[in-house]
Design an enzyme around this catalytic site. Structure first.
Site, short mmCIF file in Angstrom:
data_model
loop_
_atom_site.label_atom_id
_atom_site.label_comp_id
_atom_site.label_asym_id
_atom_site.label_seq_id
_atom_site.Cartn_x
_atom_site.Cartn_y
_atom_site.Cartn_z
N ARG A 251 0.87 -1.19 0.00
CA ARG A 251 0.00 0.00 0.00
C ARG A 251 0.90 1.23 0.00
NH1 ARG A 251 0.52 1.39 5.45
NH2 ARG A 251 0.10 -0.27 6.93
N HIS A 255 -1.58 3.41 6.80
CA HIS A 255 -2.69 2.48 7.05
C HIS A 255 -4.03 3.16 6.78
CE1 HIS A 255 -5.24 -0.54 8.73
NE2 HIS A 255 -5.69 0.30 9.64
N TYR A 263 6.80 3.85 10.29
CA TYR A 263 7.31 2.51 10.57
C TYR A 263 7.86 1.83 9.32
CZ TYR A 263 2.45 2.13 9.17
OH TYR A 263 1.25 2.31 8.51
C1 LIG Z 1 -10.84 -7.61 14.74
C2 LIG Z 1 -10.14 -6.35 14.44
N1 LIG Z 1 -9.00 -6.06 15.08
C3 LIG Z 1 -8.35 -4.93 14.81
C4 LIG Z 1 -8.84 -4.04 13.90
C5 LIG Z 1 -8.12 -2.74 13.62
N2 LIG Z 1 -7.48 -2.84 12.33
C6 LIG Z 1 -8.08 -2.40 11.20
S1 LIG Z 1 -7.22 -2.75 9.84
C7 LIG Z 1 -6.00 -3.48 10.73
C8 LIG Z 1 -4.82 -4.07 10.03
C9 LIG Z 1 -5.22 -5.03 8.99
O1 LIG Z 1 -4.09 -5.53 8.40
P1 LIG Z 1 -4.22 -6.43 7.11
O2 LIG Z 1 -5.18 -7.53 7.37
O3 LIG Z 1 -2.86 -6.81 6.70
O4 LIG Z 1 -4.90 -5.47 6.03
P2 LIG Z 1 -4.30 -4.12 5.42
O5 LIG Z 1 -4.75 -3.01 6.30
O6 LIG Z 1 -2.82 -4.23 5.38
O7 LIG Z 1 -4.92 -4.01 4.09
C10 LIG Z 1 -6.29 -3.43 12.08
C11 LIG Z 1 -5.41 -3.96 13.13
C12 LIG Z 1 -10.06 -4.36 13.28
N3 LIG Z 1 -10.64 -3.51 12.42
N4 LIG Z 1 -10.67 -5.52 13.54
#
Ligand SMILES: Cc1ncc(C[n+]2csc(CCOP(=O)(O)OP(=O)(O)O)c2C)c(N)n1
Ligand SMILES: [Mg+2]
Lengths: 331, 324
Positions: A251, A255, A263
């Protein structure tokens, strides 16, 4: 996890030029939608928060090109690309981002919850990993109804640490369900790099625990994604069961928009931006005479016009009334 | 006294307790170098390192469960659940394990664990990132439930939570992190089960949780201009609940409003109102009123979101009705 640079090889001659142009159009649509959404968000026009999939366009474009219109997908918090690739329209998406009544969810869902069941989009999701069992259940339904439909669950690398992923994958294996698990491995879950999320060398390896194939592809190469997705979808549709397809990508933004993403090393970001999936694909299209620079330019212009019209549509659309909050509960 | 943000008060409590007791450690998503989604743990990883400020994979069930296991065997973990909405995934470990193991083991297990999380709407985060689910954990015997509304309470109560020998669910509010308040420079603890009378008044008692305390104060200010005197009480901990302070207030005012963002139906406010009626029905001049979250998921669009969450104006109206 290191990632190979996309192969600069020729386009497989077996691929239909119309398909290539369709994949290209989808990538342009995602790219432009995301760029404009960021601008609008920064200008304070969009409430809530925004997770951008800029840089990851090749994955949804490649995967959804392998799907039928009546196939299903589940999506994530970073879901605009998935639903654009599945065929949702700019105007109602934009209206949803603006929280207007004309949006896909009438302003109740916002950026993170876009859904259109009529086009097989079973919903983006704010709970990481939650779409995976839902996709698995939709695949069960397709199997029981003998509909021939296939379901794709999109999710990130982070989601593969959730019990929901492991439980669903095992269930799909045991029941031989027509589901394709597409992991967009962008190397981070918020600030946490994959090296601190898992000890295996690839997400694809996780499939071994459940007894179905796991494949890793260059997620910045839409054709590599397409080929792998097509094989997985065919397998699922013909009763061969699930596949885990890991697409290595990146990406470009933090985030969420506003996350400075300190980071990540600057060189890493630069390395990946060099491998811009859209620019690389366009170069290939030109080099192999699928289309000209001028034709590509025209695609961009057409998409831009459509997008600006969609933004106008959203801005002109009525805001919900406060009491609209009380409707749409299950009957 | 210093003026500190709520998030700084949280961080200071964690830092002081980690310095004081090396068994105290933190685990959760992006709490280390990143400093937490709302920056409440910023700076702690720099001081205490990977060992005691542990970023985890994205696994709430494992976060909560690992905290329970560590707590049972001599550590004092503070586990962070990034949004209270995600407590669903961790709930077995919190409600069936942490809350019950002491009892089921005939009093053997000691489980000094704190589950820190944050709740609340007001940021257009929609239905899965804005819920106030304190009622869920309040329902389960064995858990203590804390909801600080100001920096002073956040610090003093978190320190108490960490020193408590049982499981505590510590619920912050995402729109309070950026609110400032006075915090003593010297060490202090706030005992559980002591409500705070935030503003004294004679006509109506408002019992408010978390951020609703601030809205209740706004309402009280406006009503004062009309000559209506509102008493605002913040229970601060709903388990244990300081019913005495609430009853004393109701005996004075004869009118009770309970307010929180959590859903009205089976909310903590319903429990508080019921306890007041059970004990002091005859002190009440009017039936108690709930000014709480509407019984719908939290919508995305701001106009709808503001409508489902109680506002100061809703409290003003409710008070006027009770006074008429
Ligand atoms: C159950 C849950 N835990 C934590 C979060 C907070 N959160 C939202 S996105 C994210 C990271 C997701 O990482 P990834 O699955 O790699 O997807 P990316 O954001 O990299 O596309 C987190 C920790 C959430 N939305 N749901
Ligand atoms: Mg990721």
């Amino acid at each position: 996890m290191s990632v190979q640079a996309p192969a600069s090889g020729a386009i497989p001659t077996a691929l239909d030029p119309a398909l290539l142009l369709r994949i290209h159009l989808t990538m342009v649509r995602i790219r432009q939608f995301e760029q404009r959404a960021i601008e609008l968000f920064m200008a304070g026009e969009l409430p809530g928060f925004l997770h951008s999939c800029l840089g990851q366009e090749a994955v949804p474009a490649g995967v959804c090109a392998a799907l039928r219109e009546d196939d299903y997908i589940t999506s994530t918090h970073r879901g605009h690309g998935h639903v654009i690739a599945k065929g949702l329209s700019f105007d109602r998406m934009m209206a949803e981002l603006y929280g207007r009544t004309t949006g896909y969810c009438k302003g109740k869902g916002g950026s993170m919850h876009i859904a259109d069941f009529s086009q097989g989009v079973l919903g983006a999701n704010g709970i990481v990993g939650a779409g995976i069992p839902i996709a698995t259940g939709a695949a069960l339904s397709a199997q029981m109804r003998r509909s021939g439909q296939v379901v794709v669950a999109f999710f990130g690398d982070g989601a593969t640490s959730q019990g929901a992923f492991h439980e669903a994958a095992n269930l799909a294996a045991v029941w031989n369900l027509p589901v394709v698990y597409v992991c967009e491995n962008n190397l981070y879950a918020v600030s946490t790099p994959v090296s601190r999320q898992m000890r295996v060398n690839s997400v694809a390896q996780r499939a071994a625990a459940y007894g179905f194939p796991g494949v890793t592809v260059d997620g910045n190469d839409p054709l590599a994604v397409y080929e792998a997705a097509r094989a997985a979808v065919e397998r699922a549709r013909s009763g061969g069961g699930p596949t885990l397809l890991e697409c290595r990508t990146y990406r470009w933004m933090g985030h969420y928009i506003g996350d400075p993403a300190t980071y990540r090393p600057a060189e890493e970001v630069a390395w990946w931006k060099e491998r811009d999936p859209l620019a690389l694909f366009e170069r290939k299209l030109i080099e192999t005479d699928i289309c000209s620079q001028e034709e590509i330019q025209r695609v961009h212009e057409q998409v831009r016009a459509e997008l600006e019209a969609a933004i106008e549509f959203a801005r002109q659309s009525p805001a919900p009334a406060p009491e609209d909050a009380l409707t749409d509960l299950p009957q | 006294m210093s003026q500190l943000y709520y998030r700084q008060a949280i961080r200071d409590a964690l830092r002081e307790e980690m310095r004081r007791d090396e068994r105290v450690f933190l685990l959760g998503l992006d709490i280390g170098r990143f400093g937490g989604t709302y920056k409440a743990t910023q700076g702690l990883w720099e001081e205490f390192g990977d060992e005691r400020v542990r970023d985890t994979p994205l696994s709430e069930a494992a976060i909560a469960g690992a905290a329970v296991g560590a707590a049972m065997t001599g550590m004092r973990p503070v586990a962070e659940i990034m949004y209270m909405d995600f407590i669903t995934i961790a709930l077995d470990q919190i409600a069936n394990q942490a809350a019950k193991l002491t009892y089921m083991s005939g009093g053997q297990a000691r489980i000094p664990v704190v589950f820190r999380t944050q709740e609340g709407a007001g940021r257009s985060s929609a239905a899965q990132h804005a819920q106030s689910l304190e009622a869920w954990v309040t329902h389960i015997p064995g858990l203590k439930v804390v909801l600080p509304a100001i920096p002073y309470d956040a610090k003093g109560l978190l320190k108490t939570a960490i020193r408590d020998d049982g499981p505590v669910v510590f619920i912050e509010h995402k729109l309070l992190y950026g609110v400032k308040g006075e915090v003593p420079d010297e060490e202090y603890l706030i005992p559980f089960g002591q409500a705070r009378i935030v503003r004294e008044g004679a006509d109506v008692t408002i019992v408010a949780l978390s951020r609703m305390v601030l809205k209740a104060l706004d309402a009280a200010e406006e009503l004062a201009r009309e000559g209506i005197s509102v008493e605002v009480i913040d229970p601060r901990t709903v388990v244990p609940l300081d019913l005495e302070t609430i009853l004393a207030s109701v005996h004075k005012t004869g009118r009770l409003i309970v307010t929180h963002e959590g859903y009205t139906r089976c909310g903590v406010g319903a429990e508080i109102a019921t306890q007041v009626v059970e004990h002091s029905m005859h002190a009440l001049k009017r039936p108690p009123r709930r000014v709480c979250g509407r019984n719908v998921p939290i919508p995305f669009a701001p106009v709808m979101e503001n409508y489902v969450i109680p506002q100061a104006a809703d409290l003003v109206n409710a008070v006027r009705e009770l006074m008429s």
